[in-house]
Design a protein around this motif. Structure first.
Motif, PDB file in Angstrom:
ATOM      1  N   PRO A 195      12.931  -9.175  -1.569  1.00  0.00           N
ATOM      2  CA  PRO A 195      12.889  -7.736  -1.820  1.00  0.00           C
ATOM      3  C   PRO A 195      13.841  -7.367  -2.969  1.00  0.00           C
ATOM      4  N   VAL A 196      13.422  -6.430  -3.806  1.00  0.00           N
ATOM      5  CA  VAL A 196      14.251  -5.979  -4.925  1.00  0.00           C
ATOM      6  C   VAL A 196      14.315  -4.455  -4.906  1.00  0.00           C
ATOM      7  N   ALA A 197      15.542  -3.931  -4.835  1.00  0.00           N
ATOM      8  CA  ALA A 197      15.767  -2.483  -4.814  1.00  0.00           C
ATOM      9  C   ALA A 197      16.311  -2.026  -6.163  1.00  0.00           C
TER      10      ALA A 197
ATOM     11  N   VAL B  88      21.732   1.673 -14.726  1.00  0.00           N
ATOM     12  CA  VAL B  88      20.632   1.364 -13.818  1.00  0.00           C
ATOM     13  C   VAL B  88      21.059   0.160 -12.981  1.00  0.00           C
ATOM     14  N   ARG B  89      20.855   0.256 -11.686  1.00  0.00           N
ATOM     15  CA  ARG B  89      21.227  -0.849 -10.806  1.00  0.00           C
ATOM     16  C   ARG B  89      19.978  -1.462 -10.165  1.00  0.00           C
ATOM     17  N   ILE B  90      19.828  -2.759 -10.404  1.00  0.00           N
ATOM     18  CA  ILE B  90      18.750  -3.536  -9.796  1.00  0.00           C
ATOM     19  C   ILE B  90      19.405  -4.553  -8.873  1.00  0.00           C
ATOM     20  N   GLU B  91      19.011  -4.536  -7.621  1.00  0.00           N
ATOM     21  CA  GLU B  91      19.694  -5.343  -6.606  1.00  0.00           C
ATOM     22  C   GLU B  91      18.702  -6.262  -5.896  1.00  0.00           C
ATOM     23  N   VAL B  92      18.909  -7.579  -6.044  1.00  0.00           N
ATOM     24  CA  VAL B  92      18.090  -8.565  -5.342  1.00  0.00           C
ATOM     25  C   VAL B  92      18.631  -8.717  -3.919  1.00  0.00           C
ATOM     26  N   GLN B  93      17.753  -8.542  -2.933  1.00  0.00           N
ATOM     27  CA  GLN B  93      18.156  -8.613  -1.534  1.00  0.00           C
ATOM     28  C   GLN B  93      17.990 -10.035  -0.990  1.00  0.00           C
ATOM     29  N   ASP B  94      18.547 -10.262   0.196  1.00  0.00           N
ATOM     30  CA  ASP B  94      18.348 -11.543   0.876  1.00  0.00           C
ATOM     31  C   ASP B  94      16.853 -11.778   1.072  1.00  0.00           C
ATOM     32  N   SER B  95      16.417 -12.996   0.829  1.00  0.00           N
ATOM     33  CA  SER B  95      14.999 -13.296   0.958  1.00  0.00           C
ATOM     34  C   SER B  95      14.578 -13.333   2.430  1.00  0.00           C
ATOM     35  N   ILE B  96      13.317 -13.054   2.656  1.00  0.00           N
ATOM     36  CA  ILE B  96      12.727 -13.075   3.995  1.00  0.00           C
ATOM     37  C   ILE B  96      11.944 -14.375   4.126  1.00  0.00           C
ATOM     38  N   ALA B  97      12.351 -15.219   5.064  1.00  0.00           N
ATOM     39  CA  ALA B  97      11.708 -16.514   5.237  1.00  0.00           C
ATOM     40  C   ALA B  97      10.257 -16.347   5.667  1.00  0.00           C
TER      41      ALA B  97
ATOM     42  N   GLU C 122      13.938   0.063   0.887  1.00  0.00           N
ATOM     43  CA  GLU C 122      14.207   1.501   0.918  1.00  0.00           C
ATOM     44  C   GLU C 122      15.668   1.824   1.210  1.00  0.00           C
ATOM     45  N   VAL C 123      16.271   1.123   2.160  1.00  0.00           N
ATOM     46  CA  VAL C 123      17.675   1.390   2.483  1.00  0.00           C
ATOM     47  C   VAL C 123      18.553   1.112   1.274  1.00  0.00           C
ATOM     48  N   ALA C 124      18.335  -0.027   0.620  1.00  0.00           N
ATOM     49  CA  ALA C 124      19.138  -0.378  -0.554  1.00  0.00           C
ATOM     50  C   ALA C 124      18.847   0.564  -1.718  1.00  0.00           C
ATOM     51  N   SER C 125      17.575   0.909  -1.939  1.00  0.00           N
ATOM     52  CA  SER C 125      17.226   1.804  -3.052  1.00  0.00           C
ATOM     53  C   SER C 125      17.823   3.189  -2.847  1.00  0.00           C
ATOM     54  N   ASN C 126      17.797   3.690  -1.615  1.00  0.00           N
ATOM     55  CA  ASN C 126      18.380   5.004  -1.341  1.00  0.00           C
ATOM     56  C   ASN C 126      19.890   4.998  -1.587  1.00  0.00           C
ATOM     57  N   ARG C 127      20.542   3.892  -1.226  1.00  0.00           N
ATOM     58  CA  ARG C 127      21.981   3.765  -1.498  1.00  0.00           C
ATOM     59  C   ARG C 127      22.241   3.765  -3.003  1.00  0.00           C
ATOM     60  N   LEU C 128      21.417   3.022  -3.749  1.00  0.00           N
ATOM     61  CA  LEU C 128      21.583   2.971  -5.208  1.00  0.00           C
ATOM     62  C   LEU C 128      21.274   4.322  -5.844  1.00  0.00           C
ATOM     63  N   LEU C 129      20.304   5.047  -5.284  1.00  0.00           N
ATOM     64  CA  LEU C 129      19.999   6.385  -5.789  1.00  0.00           C
ATOM     65  C   LEU C 129      21.182   7.325  -5.579  1.00  0.00           C
ATOM     66  N   ASP C 130      21.828   7.218  -4.426  1.00  0.00           N
ATOM     67  CA  ASP C 130      23.009   8.057  -4.171  1.00  0.00           C
ATOM     68  C   ASP C 130      24.112   7.753  -5.181  1.00  0.00           C
ATOM     69  N   GLU C 131      24.319   6.468  -5.485  1.00  0.00           N
ATOM     70  CA  GLU C 131      25.332   6.080  -6.469  1.00  0.00           C
ATOM     71  C   GLU C 131      24.960   6.616  -7.851  1.00  0.00           C
TER      72      GLU C 131
END
Length: 256
Positions: A179-181, A200-209, A226-235
């Motif tokens: 997942p990428v937020a 702009v912040r692009i964040e690679v999340q832990d992969s899902i096996a 969504e959780v990570a993207s919403n956090r980045l949007l707040d920042e």
């Protein structure tokens, strides 16, 4: 000043794109991996122009979380920026995209050279079968299959509209999903020429096996993005001095 810098960047960006469309012509004669390397150079020059002219930096975190080899990449899609920024992150990426893009002179030919995976949206269930077969073949050759699960660009904070295509791919490919937020839509708004300075912040999340049940995966990948993207949007909103998301907007953007 914002309008002037945005205008200058857009002129430079599209001039650079036209230049690379010419530079890439000899790319038809080289191996695909070499061609992908040339495309990555276009992506990096575009990011450089964005930083130097518009004052918009792109910060990418979580590269160390990318597993080696084939994978499915499920990325948030808020602007045109990620279509070229993501190319610079992964080793051997390719995109799931609508078939009509392959018909554009030069641009479509380059997509074919890069072995992107076209989707015929008019083919119904057969489109999923064809897409999956092509994507599986590319992933088995060690490639990262990039898909925008919502199918189109969504404004920052808009309610998520994930399609089941990403779950279908995950279930049938047998590869991990990354997942990428991001919060790109704040700085590169869709359908507008404004480019806001900032990060702009692009964040690679832990992969899902691989191996999760379809519905469990579908819920999990949305939650991760969504959780990570919403956090980045707040920042990003804080950085830009914008008002935080309203309570109604925040509740709509949560994953049910």
């Amino acid at each position: 000043m914002l309008i002037v810098r945005s205008l200058l960047f857009n002129v430079a960006f599209y001039a650079n794109l036209i230049l690379w469309l010419i530079i890439l012509i000899p790319g038809f004669l080289v191996p695909r991996r070499v061609f992908i390397g040339m495309v990555k150079l276009w992506g990096r020059t575009s990011l450089w122009l964005l930083r130097v002219i518009a004052g918009t930096h792109v910060e990418i975190t979580g590269r160390d979380k990318i597993p080696p080899g084939g994978a499915l990449v499920a990325a948030k899609h808020q602007s045109f920026l990620e279509t070229f920024a993501l190319v610079t992150i992964f080793d051997d990426p390719t995109y799931i995209l609508k078939r009509e893009l392959m018909w554009i002179p030069f641009f479509g030919w380059y997509l074919a050279k890069a072995r992107c995976v076209p989707v015929n949206r008019k083919a119904g269930s057969m489109a999923l079968v064809q897409m999956t077969a092509r994507a599986k073949d590319e992933a088995e050759h060690g490639r990262q299959i990039i898909i925008f699960p919502e199918g189109t660009r969504r404004p920052p904070g808009a309610p998520p509209t994930y399609k089941y295509g990403v779950a279908h791919l995950y279930q049938n490919l047998g590869f991990p999903c990354i997942p990428v937020a991001m919060n790109s839509g704040l700085y590169w708004p869709r359908r507008r020429f404004i480019r806001r300075p900032g990060t702009v912040r692009i964040e690679v999340q832990d992969s899902i096996a691989p191996g999760l049940p379809r519905e469990e995966f579908f819920k999990l990948v949305q939650e991760r993005i969504e959780v990570a993207s919403n956090r980045l949007l707040d920042e990003g909103r804080k950085e830009l001095g914008l008002a935080p998301a309203s309570s109604s907007e925040a509740s709509l953007s949560k994953v049910s």
